[in-house]
Write a protein that holds these residues in place. Structure first.
Motif, PDB file in Angstrom:
ATOM      1  N   ARG A 105       3.004  -7.724   9.253  1.00 43.75           N
ATOM      2  CA  ARG A 105       2.836  -6.579   8.361  1.00 43.75           C
ATOM      3  C   ARG A 105       2.506  -7.045   6.941  1.00 43.75           C
ATOM      4  O   ARG A 105       1.720  -6.412   6.240  1.00 43.75           O
TER       5      ARG A 105
ATOM      6  N   GLN B  85      -2.922   5.555   5.589  1.00 43.27           N
ATOM      7  CA  GLN B  85      -1.716   4.737   5.623  1.00 43.27           C
ATOM      8  C   GLN B  85      -1.029   4.716   4.252  1.00 43.27           C
ATOM      9  O   GLN B  85       0.201   4.799   4.165  1.00 43.27           O
TER      10      GLN B  85
ATOM     11  N   ASN C 299       2.663   6.256   3.741  1.00 40.56           N
ATOM     12  CA  ASN C 299       3.788   5.441   3.287  1.00 40.56           C
ATOM     13  C   ASN C 299       4.534   6.135   2.149  1.00 40.56           C
ATOM     14  O   ASN C 299       5.777   6.160   2.118  1.00 40.56           O
TER      15      ASN C 299
ATOM     16  N   HIS D  36       6.162   9.465   3.504  1.00 40.79           N
ATOM     17  CA  HIS D  36       7.280   9.172   4.406  1.00 40.79           C
ATOM     18  C   HIS D  36       8.498   8.716   3.605  1.00 40.79           C
ATOM     19  O   HIS D  36       9.627   9.143   3.884  1.00 40.79           O
ATOM     20  N   ASN D  37       8.288   7.847   2.611  1.00 44.30           N
ATOM     21  CA  ASN D  37       9.392   7.437   1.741  1.00 44.30           C
ATOM     22  C   ASN D  37      10.018   8.649   1.051  1.00 44.30           C
ATOM     23  O   ASN D  37      11.246   8.765   0.952  1.00 44.30           O
TER      24      ASN D  37
ATOM     25  N   SER E  24      13.534  -2.133  -1.853  1.00 46.83           N
ATOM     26  CA  SER E  24      13.692  -0.826  -1.225  1.00 46.83           C
ATOM     27  C   SER E  24      14.891  -0.109  -1.822  1.00 46.83           C
ATOM     28  O   SER E  24      15.923  -0.727  -2.103  1.00 46.83           O
TER      29      SER E  24
ATOM     30  N   GLY F  15       6.448  -0.548   2.323  1.00 49.56           N
ATOM     31  CA  GLY F  15       5.604   0.642   2.339  1.00 49.56           C
ATOM     32  C   GLY F  15       4.815   0.844   1.061  1.00 49.56           C
ATOM     33  O   GLY F  15       3.591   1.036   1.087  1.00 49.56           O
ATOM     34  N   LEU F  16       5.475   0.795  -0.090  1.00 43.43           N
ATOM     35  CA  LEU F  16       4.792   1.026  -1.357  1.00 43.43           C
ATOM     36  C   LEU F  16       3.923  -0.158  -1.748  1.00 43.43           C
ATOM     37  O   LEU F  16       2.872   0.014  -2.370  1.00 43.43           O
TER      38      LEU F  16
ATOM     39  N   ALA G  89       0.827   0.338   0.222  1.00 38.91           N
ATOM     40  CA  ALA G  89       0.090   1.485  -0.319  1.00 38.91           C
ATOM     41  C   ALA G  89      -0.668   1.087  -1.581  1.00 38.91           C
ATOM     42  O   ALA G  89      -1.848   1.430  -1.747  1.00 38.91           O
TER      43      ALA G  89
END
Length: 362
Positions: free
Chosen positions: A193, A250, A254, A257-258, A320, A329-330, A333
Motif C-alpha cells: 500500500r 480513491q 479516503n 471514509h475517514n 492516525s 489514507g490521507l 489522498a
C-alpha cells in the motif's frame, strides 16, 4: 490626513492593525487589532520604537524615516517581520504621513494571507516529497528481510511436521509459525500500500468530477446506511478535465471514509452530516504556478474535529487520529491529488472539519 481623538476610537473597529508614531518614531497609539497581531498590549509597547519590537525592524524604521522626511505621502511594501521567540509576521505594510506634527506617521499592518498560503503550500509540497522518498526507501528496506522471515517460518513449519513430537505440541508450535507468516503477510500488504501510488501507472482520461463524487457517495452510503446524511452542493458548470478517475475516486473516498468514521457518535445519534461541495475558483497559485481556473472541492463533516496535537501532521504517513487506523489514507489522498498538480488543505474545529481539494482546470 489628520487623526482626531474620535477617529482614534474608530480605529479600534478596524480589522487591520494600526500604529501611530510620534515625531521621534516612537509608538504613540496602537489599535486593538495591532495588540492582537503583536501579541502585546498598548501599555507594553507604548513609547517604543519599531526596531525594539522586531529583530529586523530597520527596514520598517527606514520607511518611517522617509515618511518623517516627507519623501512620500504613503508607501506600501510586503515585509517579513522577525520576532524573538515567536513566529515571523508576513505583512502588507502601508506607511502614511499625517497632517499632525506631534504624530506625523501612521502604519497599517495587514497579515499577508496570500504569502502565508504560498508558504504553507510550499511546506506541504516539500513535506510530501520527503514523505515519498522516506516511504520508498523504508518500504524497499523492509521487503527483503520480510521475505526472508516468511520463508524461514514456512521452512520451520515443514521441519516441525517431520519431528517426533506429540501431536498437541506440534500443533502449538505450528500455530506460532502461522502467527509469524500471517504477520509477515500483513506487513507485506502494508508495504504494498505504501508503494502503490509509485507503482501504478497514471491512467489519464476525461474526468467528470461529479461522477467521481457520486461514486464516492454511493460507497459511503452502502457502508453507513443509517444515521448519516450526505448533502450534495454541486456546481454543474464545472467542466471535465484530464485526470486519473480511479485515483481521484480513491482520494475522495479516503477523505470521506475517514470523516464518516470520525462521525461515529453522531451516526449513533442520527444527526451526522457529510457535505460534498464543488465550486470553481479563479486565479489560484498552486506549487508556485498561477492557474486561471481551479476545481474547489470540499468534504465537510460535523464531527468532533481533528485533535490539535496531530492537526499539522495528518498528511504524514502512519499518523492516525483513530485507534487501529493505518495512517495511510490521507497520505495516499494527498499523493493522488498532487499527481494532478493539486493540493489538499484542511481546516478543523469541533463541529466542522473541512478538507479542501484544489485541482487546476483547463
Amino acid at each position: 490626513m489628520k487623526i482626531t481623538p474620535s477617529s482614534m476610537r474608530g480605529l479600534d473597529l478596524l480589522a487591520s492593525s494600526v500604529l501611530i508614531l510620534d515625531a521621534e518614531g516612537r509608538i504613540h497609539y496602537a489599535n486593538a487589532a495591532a495588540e492582537i497581531l503583536l501579541e502585546s498590549s498598548f501599555k507594553a509597547i507604548a513609547n517604543q520604537t519599531l526596531s525594539a519590537l522586531f529583530v529586523d525592524g530597520e527596514p520598517l524604521m527606514q520607511l518611517v524615516a522617509q515618511a518623517l522626511a516627507h519623501q512620500f505621502d504613503d508607501k506600501r511594501q510586503d515585509m517579513t517581520l522577525q520576532r524573538v521567540g515567536r513566529d515571523p509576521l508576513q505583512v502588507d505594510c502601508i506607511v502614511t504621513t499625517l497632517d499632525d506634527p506631534a504624530t506625523p506617521v501612521l502604519i497599517e499592518l495587514r497579515a499577508n494571507v496570500q504569502q502565508l498560503k504560498l508558504d504553507r503550500e510550499e511546506r506541504l509540497l516539500d513535506q510530501s516529497q520527503a514523505n515519498k522518498e522516506l516511504i520508498r526507501n523504508l518500504a524497499h528496506e523492509i521487503k527483503n528481510p520480510l521475505g526472508g522471515i516468511r520463508g524461514a517460518a514456512q521452512l520451520l513449519e515443514l521441519e516441525l511436521r517431520d519431528l517426533e513430537l506429540p501431536e498437541r505440541r506440534r500443533k502449538d508450535l505450528c500455530e506460532y509459525t502461522q502467527v509469524v507468516i500471517k504477520e509477515a503477510d500483513r506487513l507485506q500488504t502494508l508495504v504494498d500500500r505504501l508503494l502503490a501510488p509509485h507503482r501504478r501507472p497514471h491512467i489519464v482520461g476525461d474526468v467528470n468530477i461529479h461522477e467521481v463524487c457520486e461514486r464516492v457517495r454511493s460507497l459511503i452510503v452502502a457502508e453507513f446506511p443509517h444515521g448519516l446524511t450526505i448533502l450534495r452542493d454541486y456546481d454543474a458548470s464545472i467542466p471535465e478535465f484530464r485526470g486519473d478517475k480511479e485515483q481521484l475516486i480513491q482520494a475522495l473516498l479516503n477523505i470521506a471514509h475517514n470523516a464518516s468514521q470520525a462521525l461515529a457518535e453522531r451516526i449513533a445519534a442520527g444527526d451526522a452530516e457529510l457535505t460534498i461541495k464543488t465550486r470553481i475558483t479563479r486565479q489560484v497559485t498552486l506549487a508556485k504556478q498561477r492557474y486561471r481556473l481551479a476545481l474547489d472541492l470540499h468534504i465537510i463533516d460535523n464531527g468532533p474535529g481533528i485533535a490539535a496535537e496531530i492537526r499539522d501532521r495528518i498528511f504524514y504517513p502512519l499518523v492516525s487520529g483513530r485507534e487501529g487506523g493505518s495512517g495511510l489514507g490521507l497520505t495516499l489522498a494527498q499523493t493522488f491529488v498532487q499527481q494532478h498538480q493539486g493540493v489538499i488543505e484542511c481546516e478543523s474545529r469541533p463541529g466542522a472539519t473541512d478538507f479542501r481539494i484544489l485541482i487546476p482546470l483547463p
